[in-house]
Design a protein around this motif. Sequence first.
Motif, PDB file in Angstrom:
ATOM      1  N   ASN A 201     -71.089 -17.061  59.769  1.00 28.84           N
ATOM      2  CA  ASN A 201     -71.522 -18.462  59.624  1.00 28.84           C
ATOM      3  C   ASN A 201     -71.675 -19.196  60.955  1.00 28.84           C
ATOM      4  O   ASN A 201     -71.625 -20.425  60.998  1.00 28.84           O
ATOM      5  CB  ASN A 201     -70.562 -19.254  58.719  1.00 28.84           C
ATOM      6  CG  ASN A 201     -70.472 -18.656  57.332  1.00 28.84           C
ATOM      7  OD1 ASN A 201     -71.441 -18.080  56.847  1.00 28.84           O
ATOM      8  ND2 ASN A 201     -69.313 -18.754  56.709  1.00 28.84           N
ATOM      9  N   LYS A 273     -74.694 -14.925  54.602  1.00 26.90           N
ATOM     10  CA  LYS A 273     -73.938 -15.386  53.430  1.00 26.90           C
ATOM     11  C   LYS A 273     -74.816 -16.281  52.553  1.00 26.90           C
ATOM     12  O   LYS A 273     -75.552 -17.120  53.064  1.00 26.90           O
ATOM     13  CB  LYS A 273     -72.694 -16.167  53.887  1.00 26.90           C
ATOM     14  CG  LYS A 273     -71.685 -15.331  54.696  1.00 26.90           C
ATOM     15  CD  LYS A 273     -70.754 -14.564  53.763  1.00 26.90           C
ATOM     16  CE  LYS A 273     -69.808 -13.652  54.526  1.00 26.90           C
ATOM     17  NZ  LYS A 273     -68.846 -14.386  55.343  1.00 26.90           N
ATOM     18  N   ASP A 274     -74.671 -16.127  51.232  1.00 29.73           N
ATOM     19  CA  ASP A 274     -75.466 -16.923  50.298  1.00 29.73           C
ATOM     20  C   ASP A 274     -75.018 -18.381  50.300  1.00 29.73           C
ATOM     21  O   ASP A 274     -73.867 -18.696  50.619  1.00 29.73           O
ATOM     22  CB  ASP A 274     -75.348 -16.367  48.870  1.00 29.73           C
ATOM     23  CG  ASP A 274     -75.990 -15.004  48.736  1.00 29.73           C
ATOM     24  OD1 ASP A 274     -76.776 -14.640  49.634  1.00 29.73           O
ATOM     25  OD2 ASP A 274     -75.705 -14.298  47.750  1.00 29.73           O
ATOM     26  N   CYS A 275     -75.928 -19.271  49.903  1.00 35.16           N
ATOM     27  CA  CYS A 275     -75.635 -20.703  49.780  1.00 35.16           C
ATOM     28  C   CYS A 275     -74.587 -20.906  48.688  1.00 35.16           C
ATOM     29  O   CYS A 275     -74.663 -20.295  47.618  1.00 35.16           O
ATOM     30  CB  CYS A 275     -76.930 -21.448  49.446  1.00 35.16           C
ATOM     31  SG  CYS A 275     -76.700 -23.154  48.936  1.00 35.16           S
ATOM     32  N   GLY A 276     -73.603 -21.775  48.956  1.00 39.18           N
ATOM     33  CA  GLY A 276     -72.536 -22.022  47.999  1.00 39.18           C
ATOM     34  C   GLY A 276     -72.952 -22.875  46.811  1.00 39.18           C
ATOM     35  O   GLY A 276     -72.143 -23.120  45.918  1.00 39.18           O
ATOM     36  N   TYR A 279     -76.458 -20.130  45.255  1.00 39.18           N
ATOM     37  CA  TYR A 279     -76.061 -18.709  45.255  1.00 39.18           C
ATOM     38  C   TYR A 279     -77.197 -17.773  45.660  1.00 39.18           C
ATOM     39  O   TYR A 279     -77.228 -16.619  45.265  1.00 39.18           O
ATOM     40  CB  TYR A 279     -75.491 -18.282  43.887  1.00 39.18           C
ATOM     41  CG  TYR A 279     -74.256 -19.060  43.505  1.00 39.18           C
ATOM     42  CD1 TYR A 279     -73.082 -18.928  44.222  1.00 39.18           C
ATOM     43  CD2 TYR A 279     -74.288 -19.963  42.450  1.00 39.18           C
ATOM     44  CE1 TYR A 279     -71.942 -19.657  43.894  1.00 39.18           C
ATOM     45  CE2 TYR A 279     -73.167 -20.703  42.102  1.00 39.18           C
ATOM     46  CZ  TYR A 279     -71.995 -20.544  42.831  1.00 39.18           C
ATOM     47  OH  TYR A 279     -70.889 -21.278  42.520  1.00 39.18           O
ATOM     48  N   CYS A 292     -69.617 -25.910  56.244  1.00 44.36           N
ATOM     49  CA  CYS A 292     -68.459 -26.796  56.108  1.00 44.36           C
ATOM     50  C   CYS A 292     -67.596 -26.711  57.366  1.00 44.36           C
ATOM     51  O   CYS A 292     -67.310 -25.617  57.862  1.00 44.36           O
ATOM     52  CB  CYS A 292     -67.650 -26.407  54.873  1.00 44.36           C
ATOM     53  SG  CYS A 292     -66.121 -27.355  54.692  1.00 44.36           S
ATOM     54  N   CYS A 297     -62.523 -23.002  55.228  1.00 42.44           N
ATOM     55  CA  CYS A 297     -63.629 -22.891  54.260  1.00 42.44           C
ATOM     56  C   CYS A 297     -64.847 -22.241  54.931  1.00 42.44           C
ATOM     57  O   CYS A 297     -65.113 -21.070  54.714  1.00 42.44           O
ATOM     58  CB  CYS A 297     -63.991 -24.274  53.706  1.00 42.44           C
ATOM     59  SG  CYS A 297     -65.380 -24.260  52.555  1.00 42.44           S
ATOM     60  N   GLN A 299     -67.951 -22.497  54.371  1.00 41.71           N
ATOM     61  CA  GLN A 299     -68.986 -22.070  53.434  1.00 41.71           C
ATOM     62  C   GLN A 299     -70.366 -22.598  53.879  1.00 41.71           C
ATOM     63  O   GLN A 299     -70.503 -23.778  54.188  1.00 41.71           O
ATOM     64  CB  GLN A 299     -68.665 -22.577  52.024  1.00 41.71           C
ATOM     65  CG  GLN A 299     -69.729 -22.283  50.974  1.00 41.71           C
ATOM     66  CD  GLN A 299     -69.916 -20.800  50.730  1.00 41.71           C
ATOM     67  OE1 GLN A 299     -68.969 -20.040  50.674  1.00 41.71           O
ATOM     68  NE2 GLN A 299     -71.169 -20.394  50.587  1.00 41.71           N
ATOM     69  N   PHE A 301     -74.461 -23.635  53.389  1.00 37.86           N
ATOM     70  CA  PHE A 301     -75.334 -24.211  52.350  1.00 37.86           C
ATOM     71  C   PHE A 301     -76.736 -24.408  52.923  1.00 37.86           C
ATOM     72  O   PHE A 301     -76.907 -24.586  54.125  1.00 37.86           O
ATOM     73  CB  PHE A 301     -74.820 -25.593  51.896  1.00 37.86           C
ATOM     74  CG  PHE A 301     -73.389 -25.613  51.438  1.00 37.86           C
ATOM     75  CD1 PHE A 301     -73.061 -25.258  50.139  1.00 37.86           C
ATOM     76  CD2 PHE A 301     -72.367 -25.981  52.308  1.00 37.86           C
ATOM     77  CE1 PHE A 301     -71.732 -25.280  49.714  1.00 37.86           C
ATOM     78  CE2 PHE A 301     -71.046 -26.005  51.895  1.00 37.86           C
ATOM     79  CZ  PHE A 301     -70.732 -25.641  50.590  1.00 37.86           C
ATOM     80  N   CYS A 327     -67.184 -31.471  50.577  1.00 38.46           N
ATOM     81  CA  CYS A 327     -67.724 -30.110  50.487  1.00 38.46           C
ATOM     82  C   CYS A 327     -67.671 -29.659  49.022  1.00 38.46           C
ATOM     83  O   CYS A 327     -66.630 -29.791  48.363  1.00 38.46           O
ATOM     84  CB  CYS A 327     -66.889 -29.175  51.369  1.00 38.46           C
ATOM     85  SG  CYS A 327     -67.272 -27.425  51.113  1.00 38.46           S
ATOM     86  N   TYR A 329     -67.315 -26.843  47.981  1.00 37.57           N
ATOM     87  CA  TYR A 329     -66.435 -25.700  47.844  1.00 37.57           C
ATOM     88  C   TYR A 329     -64.951 -26.074  47.942  1.00 37.57           C
ATOM     89  O   TYR A 329     -64.147 -25.723  47.096  1.00 37.57           O
ATOM     90  CB  TYR A 329     -66.766 -24.651  48.928  1.00 37.57           C
ATOM     91  CG  TYR A 329     -67.189 -23.336  48.356  1.00 37.57           C
ATOM     92  CD1 TYR A 329     -68.358 -23.234  47.604  1.00 37.57           C
ATOM     93  CD2 TYR A 329     -66.433 -22.187  48.543  1.00 37.57           C
ATOM     94  CE1 TYR A 329     -68.780 -22.031  47.081  1.00 37.57           C
ATOM     95  CE2 TYR A 329     -66.831 -20.974  48.020  1.00 37.57           C
ATOM     96  CZ  TYR A 329     -68.013 -20.904  47.276  1.00 37.57           C
ATOM     97  OH  TYR A 329     -68.423 -19.702  46.757  1.00 37.57           O
TER      98      TYR A 329
END
Length: 332
Positions: A201, A273-276, A279, A292, A297, A299, A301, A327, A329
């Motif tokens: 990320n 990594k996929d979007c939270g 997906y 984030c 975290c 994560q 997006f 966030c 997540y």
Amino acid sequence: KGRDFHLRILLPEDFQMKNARVECSWSLKKVLHGYRHILKQRLQSCPDLVSFMVELKTVLEIALKNTQDLHIPRPPEYYSCLVRDLEILGWNKVAFVDTSLTTVRLKAEDSCGRQHLITLKLNAKYPTEAPDCLVDFPVQFAISWMPQNSLLDIYNQFLAALESLKAFWDTLDEIDGKTWVLEPENPRRSATARRIAIGSNVSVNVEVDPRHPNMLPECYFLGADHAVAPLRAKLNNNMHLWDPEVSLLQNLKDVLEIDFPSRALLEKSDFAKDCGICYAYRLAGCAPDQVCDEPRCGQPFHQACLYEWLQGLPTSRQSFNVIFGECPYCNK
């Protein structure tokens, strides 16, 4: 438009226009190709043949206006000159010629073995007027042209331009071959930007100058603040170490004091990594680019997903075009 066209309209036994068939020559069919659904609609709605012919005449005039360039008759000298030029150039350099002999695509290989194409759109006044040249270059390609010039002159100018961009493509080929490029996924030769993975990320977007590819590029870091802040600090503190004699990738490693993740040891999925929220990894061609800031975290997006999500939360607040909220997540 002063043009004559012959067509046949076949009416069914009940003389209903909606079941009629229109037959015409291939040239007229070509002109009306993009208007078939409109003609079908007119057949359905017109009460009689006369009103349909009035409608057809209007549609045909619009279609001719939009395709008039395709119907300019070329003089015989145009074709003899073009074929002669192609023979002088060599048919082995020709990748494509259209049936009307108005578009020619030539292929060339640069000194590093990279394949390139140049598309030539010739008008009826060739060779008095230069053809339009379309290339996949990061800079403008302008040719010098005299009426006595030929396709060989354009080809030689194309080869010279390829060599002038050699260092730029060498730089990007090294980045593409030795690092994990997140975007663009399948870069064109004209693409000057690369988003390179640094860690999970965390990535850097570099914008390379085609004319000075080894100079310090514009760098934009993407990721959580705690991961990106040290990289920004290193770039600012070590900027004086940048050496134009060394490759851009090696300079980035030295200045940022990092090793980019190796393609030999790691997979792209380790960074992609996929979007939270949705997906998915790609949304309208874009990878997740918002992360984030909470260290536990991190994560990622898509900006569009995050904006829509935050707009729907009653706890979010907006200042001009910036929206602030929790966030999805970790709720931080």
